[in-house]
Scaffold this motif. Structure first.
Motif, PDB file in Angstrom:
ATOM      1  N   THR A   9       0.965  -1.264   0.019  1.00  0.00           N
ATOM      2  CA  THR A   9      -0.063  -0.049   0.197  1.00  0.00           C
ATOM      3  C   THR A   9       0.879   1.115  -0.081  1.00  0.00           C
ATOM      4  O   THR A   9       0.605   2.296  -0.632  1.00  0.00           O
ATOM      5  CB  THR A   9      -1.012   0.191   1.185  1.00  0.00           C
ATOM      6  OG1 THR A   9      -1.705  -1.162   1.177  1.00  0.00           O
ATOM      7  CG2 THR A   9      -1.768   1.099   1.264  1.00  0.00           C
ATOM      8  N   ALA A  10       1.887   1.025   0.749  1.00  0.00           N
ATOM      9  CA  ALA A  10       2.862   2.184   0.638  1.00  0.00           C
ATOM     10  C   ALA A  10       3.694   2.631  -0.614  1.00  0.00           C
ATOM     11  O   ALA A  10       4.113   3.737  -0.555  1.00  0.00           O
ATOM     12  CB  ALA A  10       3.952   2.016   1.926  1.00  0.00           C
ATOM     13  N   SER A  11       3.531   1.568  -1.174  1.00  0.00           N
ATOM     14  CA  SER A  11       4.558   1.616  -2.542  1.00  0.00           C
ATOM     15  C   SER A  11       3.722   1.965  -3.770  1.00  0.00           C
ATOM     16  O   SER A  11       3.966   1.154  -4.948  1.00  0.00           O
ATOM     17  CB  SER A  11       5.560   0.535  -2.607  1.00  0.00           C
ATOM     18  OG  SER A  11       4.660  -0.534  -2.849  1.00  0.00           O
ATOM     19  N   ARG A  12       2.579   2.747  -3.847  1.00  0.00           N
ATOM     20  CA  ARG A  12       2.009   3.412  -5.041  1.00  0.00           C
ATOM     21  C   ARG A  12       2.875   3.392  -6.056  1.00  0.00           C
ATOM     22  O   ARG A  12       3.630   4.141  -6.142  1.00  0.00           O
ATOM     23  CB  ARG A  12       0.861   4.221  -4.533  1.00  0.00           C
ATOM     24  CG  ARG A  12      -0.241   3.824  -3.572  1.00  0.00           C
ATOM     25  CD  ARG A  12      -1.103   2.750  -3.987  1.00  0.00           C
ATOM     26  NE  ARG A  12      -1.877   2.641  -3.051  1.00  0.00           N
ATOM     27  CZ  ARG A  12      -2.535   1.311  -2.764  1.00  0.00           C
ATOM     28  NH1 ARG A  12      -2.353   0.502  -3.324  1.00  0.00           N
ATOM     29  NH2 ARG A  12      -3.442   1.321  -1.921  1.00  0.00           N
ATOM     30  N   GLY A  13       2.025   2.802  -7.478  1.00  0.00           N
ATOM     31  CA  GLY A  13       3.026   3.280  -8.522  1.00  0.00           C
ATOM     32  C   GLY A  13       3.780   2.192  -8.994  1.00  0.00           C
ATOM     33  O   GLY A  13       4.326   2.329 -10.209  1.00  0.00           O
ATOM     34  N   ALA A  14       4.224   1.111  -8.367  1.00  0.00           N
ATOM     35  CA  ALA A  14       4.804  -0.010  -8.566  1.00  0.00           C
ATOM     36  C   ALA A  14       4.221  -0.952  -9.800  1.00  0.00           C
ATOM     37  O   ALA A  14       3.089  -1.073  -9.622  1.00  0.00           O
ATOM     38  CB  ALA A  14       5.308  -0.780  -7.236  1.00  0.00           C
ATOM     39  N   SER A  15       4.947  -1.515 -10.438  1.00  0.00           N
ATOM     40  CA  SER A  15       4.197  -2.327 -11.575  1.00  0.00           C
ATOM     41  C   SER A  15       5.442  -3.178 -12.014  1.00  0.00           C
ATOM     42  O   SER A  15       6.701  -2.997 -11.782  1.00  0.00           O
ATOM     43  CB  SER A  15       3.838  -1.416 -12.769  1.00  0.00           C
ATOM     44  OG  SER A  15       4.893  -0.898 -13.275  1.00  0.00           O
ATOM     45  N   THR A  17       6.108  -7.802 -14.141  1.00  0.00           N
ATOM     46  CA  THR A  17       5.545  -8.631 -14.724  1.00  0.00           C
ATOM     47  C   THR A  17       5.527 -10.007 -13.758  1.00  0.00           C
ATOM     48  O   THR A  17       6.010  -9.821 -12.716  1.00  0.00           O
ATOM     49  CB  THR A  17       6.120  -9.412 -16.044  1.00  0.00           C
ATOM     50  OG1 THR A  17       7.651  -9.481 -15.518  1.00  0.00           O
ATOM     51  CG2 THR A  17       6.376  -7.883 -17.008  1.00  0.00           C
ATOM     52  N   LEU A  18       5.154 -11.133 -14.286  1.00  0.00           N
ATOM     53  CA  LEU A  18       5.221 -12.130 -13.526  1.00  0.00           C
ATOM     54  C   LEU A  18       6.578 -12.565 -12.647  1.00  0.00           C
ATOM     55  O   LEU A  18       6.700 -12.870 -11.629  1.00  0.00           O
ATOM     56  CB  LEU A  18       4.607 -13.515 -14.234  1.00  0.00           C
ATOM     57  CG  LEU A  18       4.536 -14.697 -13.561  1.00  0.00           C
ATOM     58  CD1 LEU A  18       3.695 -14.772 -12.163  1.00  0.00           C
ATOM     59  CD2 LEU A  18       4.143 -15.741 -14.351  1.00  0.00           C
ATOM     60  N   ASN A  19       7.641 -12.362 -13.330  1.00  0.00           N
ATOM     61  CA  ASN A  19       8.984 -12.726 -12.807  1.00  0.00           C
ATOM     62  C   ASN A  19       9.539 -11.506 -12.234  1.00  0.00           C
ATOM     63  O   ASN A  19      10.498 -11.550 -11.880  1.00  0.00           O
ATOM     64  CB  ASN A  19       9.994 -12.758 -14.256  1.00  0.00           C
ATOM     65  CG  ASN A  19       9.616 -13.956 -15.125  1.00  0.00           C
ATOM     66  OD1 ASN A  19       8.981 -15.207 -14.554  1.00  0.00           O
ATOM     67  ND2 ASN A  19       9.377 -14.039 -16.326  1.00  0.00           N
ATOM     68  N   ASP A  20       8.899 -10.346 -11.889  1.00  0.00           N
ATOM     69  CA  ASP A  20       9.140  -9.250 -11.286  1.00  0.00           C
ATOM     70  C   ASP A  20       8.700  -9.387  -9.930  1.00  0.00           C
ATOM     71  O   ASP A  20       7.477  -9.735  -9.717  1.00  0.00           O
ATOM     72  CB  ASP A  20       8.932  -7.977 -11.836  1.00  0.00           C
ATOM     73  CG  ASP A  20       9.262  -7.676 -13.174  1.00  0.00           C
ATOM     74  OD1 ASP A  20      10.545  -8.052 -13.368  1.00  0.00           O
ATOM     75  OD2 ASP A  20       8.540  -7.100 -14.000  1.00  0.00           O
ATOM     76  N   ALA A  21       9.571  -9.222  -8.935  1.00  0.00           N
ATOM     77  CA  ALA A  21       9.097  -9.123  -7.594  1.00  0.00           C
ATOM     78  C   ALA A  21       8.363  -7.970  -7.038  1.00  0.00           C
ATOM     79  O   ALA A  21       8.335  -6.863  -7.512  1.00  0.00           O
ATOM     80  CB  ALA A  21      10.278  -9.183  -6.367  1.00  0.00           C
ATOM     81  N   LEU A  22       7.193  -8.245  -6.574  1.00  0.00           N
ATOM     82  CA  LEU A  22       6.321  -7.261  -5.942  1.00  0.00           C
ATOM     83  C   LEU A  22       7.253  -6.541  -4.790  1.00  0.00           C
ATOM     84  O   LEU A  22       7.889  -6.987  -4.062  1.00  0.00           O
ATOM     85  CB  LEU A  22       5.023  -7.936  -5.241  1.00  0.00           C
ATOM     86  CG  LEU A  22       4.059  -8.646  -6.262  1.00  0.00           C
ATOM     87  CD1 LEU A  22       3.047  -9.600  -5.576  1.00  0.00           C
ATOM     88  CD2 LEU A  22       3.177  -7.471  -7.048  1.00  0.00           C
ATOM     89  N   PRO A  23       6.755  -5.398  -4.525  1.00  0.00           N
ATOM     90  CA  PRO A  23       7.347  -4.345  -3.518  1.00  0.00           C
ATOM     91  C   PRO A  23       7.049  -4.546  -2.333  1.00  0.00           C
ATOM     92  O   PRO A  23       6.892  -3.518  -1.566  1.00  0.00           O
ATOM     93  CB  PRO A  23       7.306  -3.018  -4.160  1.00  0.00           C
ATOM     94  CG  PRO A  23       5.676  -3.066  -4.729  1.00  0.00           C
ATOM     95  CD  PRO A  23       5.673  -4.503  -5.360  1.00  0.00           C
ATOM     96  N   ALA A  24       6.925  -5.909  -2.002  1.00  0.00           N
ATOM     97  CA  ALA A  24       6.706  -6.351  -0.534  1.00  0.00           C
ATOM     98  C   ALA A  24       6.954  -7.522  -0.141  1.00  0.00           C
ATOM     99  O   ALA A  24       6.814  -8.571  -0.877  1.00  0.00           O
ATOM    100  CB  ALA A  24       4.970  -6.234  -0.401  1.00  0.00           C
ATOM    101  N   ILE A  25       7.856  -7.717   1.028  1.00  0.00           N
ATOM    102  CA  ILE A  25       8.467  -9.014   1.480  1.00  0.00           C
ATOM    103  C   ILE A  25       7.304  -9.969   1.796  1.00  0.00           C
ATOM    104  O   ILE A  25       6.378  -9.661   2.337  1.00  0.00           O
ATOM    105  CB  ILE A  25       9.467  -8.839   2.389  1.00  0.00           C
ATOM    106  CG1 ILE A  25      10.561  -7.942   1.981  1.00  0.00           C
ATOM    107  CG2 ILE A  25       9.989  -9.957   2.992  1.00  0.00           C
ATOM    108  CD1 ILE A  25      11.642  -7.362   3.200  1.00  0.00           C
ATOM    109  N   GLY A  26       7.625 -11.075   1.282  1.00  0.00           N
ATOM    110  CA  GLY A  26       6.312 -12.363   1.612  1.00  0.00           C
ATOM    111  C   GLY A  26       5.237 -12.277   0.654  1.00  0.00           C
ATOM    112  O   GLY A  26       4.416 -13.325   0.753  1.00  0.00           O
ATOM    113  N   LEU A  27       5.228 -11.600  -0.389  1.00  0.00           N
ATOM    114  CA  LEU A  27       4.070 -11.161  -1.302  1.00  0.00           C
ATOM    115  C   LEU A  27       4.552 -11.587  -2.719  1.00  0.00           C
ATOM    116  O   LEU A  27       5.446 -11.135  -3.127  1.00  0.00           O
ATOM    117  CB  LEU A  27       3.352  -9.980  -1.172  1.00  0.00           C
ATOM    118  CG  LEU A  27       2.054  -9.778  -1.909  1.00  0.00           C
ATOM    119  CD1 LEU A  27       0.883 -10.737  -1.522  1.00  0.00           C
ATOM    120  CD2 LEU A  27       1.560  -8.517  -2.021  1.00  0.00           C
TER     121      LEU A  27
END
Length: 168
Positions: A9-15, A17-27
């Motif tokens: 929620t704090a990292s709005r604007g991130a984007s 693909t499937l191979n890219d890490a989401l900007p949240a540890i554990g997600l």
């Protein structure tokens, strides 16, 4: 237990693909090995996560995984899930609580699927220990898996997702 969701929620604007890490540890977004899917995700201002996927061929599975730090459920009656989402066209999600069981794992699926349709709607569900016999009280690790359709194109808007302890 919701720290990764708060981080996203704090990292709005991130984007990505499937191979890219989401900007949240554990997600993490995951697909079956060898899946041929075009997956785009973003974290826009008014949503937790926007997921667009188009499989080139149907895959065995596609999921959003959230690692949980809940090794012991003995002091609570169970876990709850609250999700606000929308999808057009409509789709169903299967929520599964996966727990370590020695060298393997045990899956505890919700007894009903979550329906997301064009209008944003809220969904609440519970894994109660006395009604979920396969849910171990203690486990070295746990994770929430939200299985998404892997056989057709989807557009899913997750506006919010939270887990909570159900008091005993």
């Amino acid at each position: 237990m919701n720290a990764p969701l708060t981080a996203l929620t704090a990292s709005r604007g991130a984007s990505g693909t499937l191979n890219d890490a989401l900007p949240a540890i554990g997600l993490r977004l995951m697909a079956a090995p060898g899946a041929d899917m075009n997956v785009q995700w973003s974290s826009p201002r008014d949503r937790l996560l926007q997921i667009n996927s188009t499989p080139a061929t149907p895959a065995d599975w596609f999921a959003l995984r959230l690692t949980l730090d809940i090794p012991d459920l003995s002091d609570i009656a169970g876990l709850g899930l609250w999700l606000r989402g929308a999808a057009d066209p409509a789709l169903t999600l299967q929520a599964v609580l996966r727990s370590a069981a020695g060298d393997a794992h045990v899956d505890s699926p919700l007894d009903r699927q979550i329906l997301c349709h064009a209008a944003t709607s809220d969904h609440t569900a519970l894994w109660l220990r006395d009604r979920t016999p396969d849910l171990p009280t203690r486990a070295d690790w746990r994770e929430l898996l939200l299985f998404l359709p892997a056989h057709r194109p989807i557009t899913l808007s997750l506006h919010a997702l939270r887990l909570f302890a159900v008091p005993a």
